[in-house]
Design an enzyme around this catalytic site. Structure first.
Site, PDB file in Angstrom:
ATOM      1  N   SER A 136       7.479   2.575  19.270  1.00 21.31           N
ATOM      2  CA  SER A 136       7.191   1.892  18.019  1.00 21.31           C
ATOM      3  C   SER A 136       7.045   0.387  18.252  1.00 21.31           C
ATOM      4  O   SER A 136       7.877  -0.231  18.925  1.00 21.31           O
ATOM      5  CB  SER A 136       8.362   2.186  17.062  1.00 21.31           C
ATOM      6  OG  SER A 136       8.224   1.496  15.873  1.00 21.31           O
ATOM      7  N   SER A 188       1.152  -6.866   8.710  1.00 19.70           N
ATOM      8  CA  SER A 188       1.178  -7.392   7.348  1.00 19.70           C
ATOM      9  C   SER A 188       1.639  -8.831   7.252  1.00 19.70           C
ATOM     10  O   SER A 188       1.254  -9.537   6.337  1.00 19.70           O
ATOM     11  CB  SER A 188       2.087  -6.508   6.499  1.00 19.70           C
ATOM     12  OG  SER A 188       3.381  -6.476   7.044  1.00 19.70           O
ATOM     13  N   LYS A 247      -2.874  -1.612  -2.772  1.00 24.25           N
ATOM     14  CA  LYS A 247      -3.261  -2.977  -2.380  1.00 24.25           C
ATOM     15  C   LYS A 247      -4.761  -3.138  -2.657  1.00 24.25           C
ATOM     16  O   LYS A 247      -5.149  -3.372  -3.800  1.00 24.25           O
ATOM     17  CB  LYS A 247      -2.826  -3.259  -0.958  1.00 24.25           C
ATOM     18  CG  LYS A 247      -1.288  -3.072  -0.832  1.00 24.25           C
ATOM     19  CD  LYS A 247      -0.691  -3.580   0.407  1.00 24.25           C
ATOM     20  CE  LYS A 247       0.727  -3.091   0.660  1.00 24.25           C
ATOM     21  NZ  LYS A 247       1.724  -3.431  -0.329  1.00 24.25           N
ATOM     22  N   THR A 362      12.260  -9.551   5.543  1.00 23.66           N
ATOM     23  CA  THR A 362      10.821  -9.256   5.647  1.00 23.66           C
ATOM     24  C   THR A 362      10.253  -9.806   6.958  1.00 23.66           C
ATOM     25  O   THR A 362       9.388  -9.197   7.585  1.00 23.66           O
ATOM     26  CB  THR A 362      10.074  -9.850   4.436  1.00 23.66           C
ATOM     27  OG1 THR A 362      10.734  -9.400   3.252  1.00 23.66           O
ATOM     28  CG2 THR A 362       8.627  -9.411   4.399  1.00 23.66           C
TER      29      THR A 362
HETATM   30  C1  PLP Z   1       2.585  -2.295   6.710  1.00 27.79           C
HETATM   31  C2  PLP Z   1       3.024  -1.695   5.421  1.00 27.79           C
HETATM   32  N1  PLP Z   1       3.118  -0.357   5.342  1.00 27.79           N
HETATM   33  C3  PLP Z   1       3.517   0.244   4.199  1.00 27.79           C
HETATM   34  C4  PLP Z   1       3.817  -0.492   3.079  1.00 27.79           C
HETATM   35  C5  PLP Z   1       4.228   0.216   1.816  1.00 27.79           C
HETATM   36  O1  PLP Z   1       3.144   0.235   0.940  1.00 27.79           O
HETATM   37  P1  PLP Z   1       3.340   0.654  -0.574  1.00 27.79           P
HETATM   38  O2  PLP Z   1       3.444  -0.632  -1.321  1.00 27.79           O
HETATM   39  O3  PLP Z   1       2.141   1.452  -0.941  1.00 27.79           O
HETATM   40  O4  PLP Z   1       4.584   1.451  -0.641  1.00 27.79           O
HETATM   41  C6  PLP Z   1       3.728  -1.892   3.107  1.00 27.79           C
HETATM   42  C7  PLP Z   1       4.049  -2.673   1.902  1.00 27.79           C
HETATM   43  O5  PLP Z   1       3.738  -3.811   1.732  1.00 27.79           O
HETATM   44  C8  PLP Z   1       3.322  -2.505   4.312  1.00 27.79           C
HETATM   45  O6  PLP Z   1       3.233  -3.834   4.404  1.00 27.79           O
END
Ligand code: PLP
Length: 416
Positions: A136, A188, A247, A362
């Site tokens: 991972s 992200s 999103k 975060t």
């Molecule tokens: C990389 C990533 N995966 C999954 C998610 C979860 O997405 P959701 O808001 O649809 O639960 C996020 C949320 O921001 C994210 O940044």
């Protein structure tokens, strides 16, 4: 145990570290996004939003709204149950076909969120594939980490986007055990792409399954916004693609797309899919409409590229430390949780600019930042105003100015 004291002490400690989160009440104006109204302490003030994940502003698109309202009028609001017990409408089934087609896969499966999709799918794979070892990326999203951790299986963390390190770790494990490589296509908090081709080729060499989170790229990259796996021509070689409806598609929910057997397997064994009510049919219908629009919206994707270049050029001229990537996510580095909050407060109070400070958990402690997200609705004048406001706040707080740091440059060079 003194429970009252425990909870109160934990919160006090969080606050003293500058890590306590306050939610702002932001009501986005359907006709004038990025303009919005913030309600606070019984008052209202006009703000401009610079941190929304409604990347294409499809949540406020007239055709998407119309579809959503039509289906509410036709079927009502809630779905009425889990997918198995009266909660599957034709809109759910059609959306799953649409998503499978989007990623050129045989099938797909929708979940209440991409978080649950990641957590539940990974947990199920890890629990069911006996002897599995997971590989991972160190910057993977919390949803993937939770899924893997909860399954309590061996997990090797490879350095962010570091293919050589991944190879080293793959080499340590027994050739005969099942392996799963878990990564994102566009990180992200960094806005950086992963080296997908190289990772896919390693997966083949080591007979590993691949799980790719495309949450921040669907709708935005690749032909018709089909994602970065499509852009890099490796879609067919990724076993499971995860994406979100919340999103770029402006709705709510998440999904996985894969072969029919993998989807049927997760559908049949994943508790996070089986034991939860399905999305409202109106959300499924609006998602189909949003995907249709997103596919045709090359002009919007072009505007995002143009706007993000404008911001990056401005930040470079102002010598505001940022990551010079090639995406719609632009991280501005403050590297201190209290300063990050103070700058965000000044931006909203004195300039009407709403950007949420991002801090631990975060991002790692010391990596605090603003995460600017740009949409096609931000105009050149908004961008000028935003840059000028940042400049003034940087002066007022005497924040660090510098050309991009070497590490940042190196990281970018390594990836592109
Ligand atoms: C990389 C990533 N995966 C999954 C998610 C979860 O997405 P959701 O808001 O649809 O639960 C996020 C949320 O921001 C994210 O940044």
């Amino acid at each position: 145990m003194n429970y009252k004291k425990y909870f109160s002490d934990e919160l006090t400690s969080l606050k003293s570290q500058g890590l306590y989160r306050k939610f702002r009440e932001i009501n986005r104006d359907k006709k004038h996004f990025p303009k919005a109204t913030e309600r606070f302490e019984g008052n209202e003030r006009a703000v401009e939003v610079w941190c929304s994940n409604d990347y294409l502003n499809l949540s406020q698109h007239p055709e998407v709204i119309k579809k959503s309202v039509e289906v509410i009028q036709e079927l009502g609001t809630g779905s009425g149950g889990t997918r198995n017990i009266s909660g599957t409408s034709s809109y759910h089934a059609d959306l799953e076909k649409e998503l499978a087609d989007l990623h050129n896969k045989e099938a797909s499966l929708i979940f209440p969120s991409a978080y649950t999709a990641n957590q539940s799918t990974l947990w199920t794979l890890c629990k069911k594939l006996e002897g599995i070892e997971v590989f991972s990326d160190e910057l993977n999203h919390a949803s993937m980490i939770q899924g893997i951790k909860n399954a309590n299986v061996p997990c090797h963390i490879f350095r962010h986007n570091d293919v050589d390190h991944l190879r080293k770790l793959l080499n340590t494990s027994n050739a005969s055990v099942p392996k799963l490589i878990v990564l994102e296509s566009l990180y992200s908090m960094e806005g950086l792409r992963s080296p997908l081709k190289q990772i896919v080729s390693l997966a083949k060499e080591f007979n590993a399954l691949t799980y790719l989170d495309e949450v921040h790229s669907v709708g935005l990259y690749g032909f018709e916004g089909r994602g970065i796996a499509e852009e890099q021509n490796v879609s067919d070689e990724i076993d499971i693609i995860n994406g979100t409806l919340s999103k770029a598609f402006g709705q709510m929910g998440g999904y996985i797309a894969a072969s029919s057997d993998i989807i049927d397997f997760v559908r049949s064994f994943a508790p996070g899919f089986i034991f939860t009510s399905s999305a409202n049919p109106s959300i499924a219908a609006a998602s189909i409409k949003a995907i249709e629009i997103a596919k045709k919206s090359e002009n919007l994707r072009g505007d995002i590229r143009k706007n993000s270049d404008l911001i990056r050029n401005g930040l470079r001229d102002l010598e505001i430390p940022h990551l010079d990537n090639d995406s719609h996510i632009i991280p501005i580095h403050l590297e201190d949780p209290k300063l990050c909050k103070e700058a965000a407060n000044l931006l909203i109070e004195e300039h009407g600019i709403y950007i949420q400070p991002v801090f631990y958990p975060t991002v790692p402690k010391g990596d605090e930042r603003f995460r600017v997200t740009i949409t096609p609705k931000h105009q050149a004048t908004d961008i000028q105003g935003f840059l000028s406001s940042l400049d003034q706040v940087w002066n007022k707080l005497s924040l660090r100015r510098e050309r991009l740091s070497e590490t940042v440059n190196k990281q970018v060079t390594k990836i592109y």
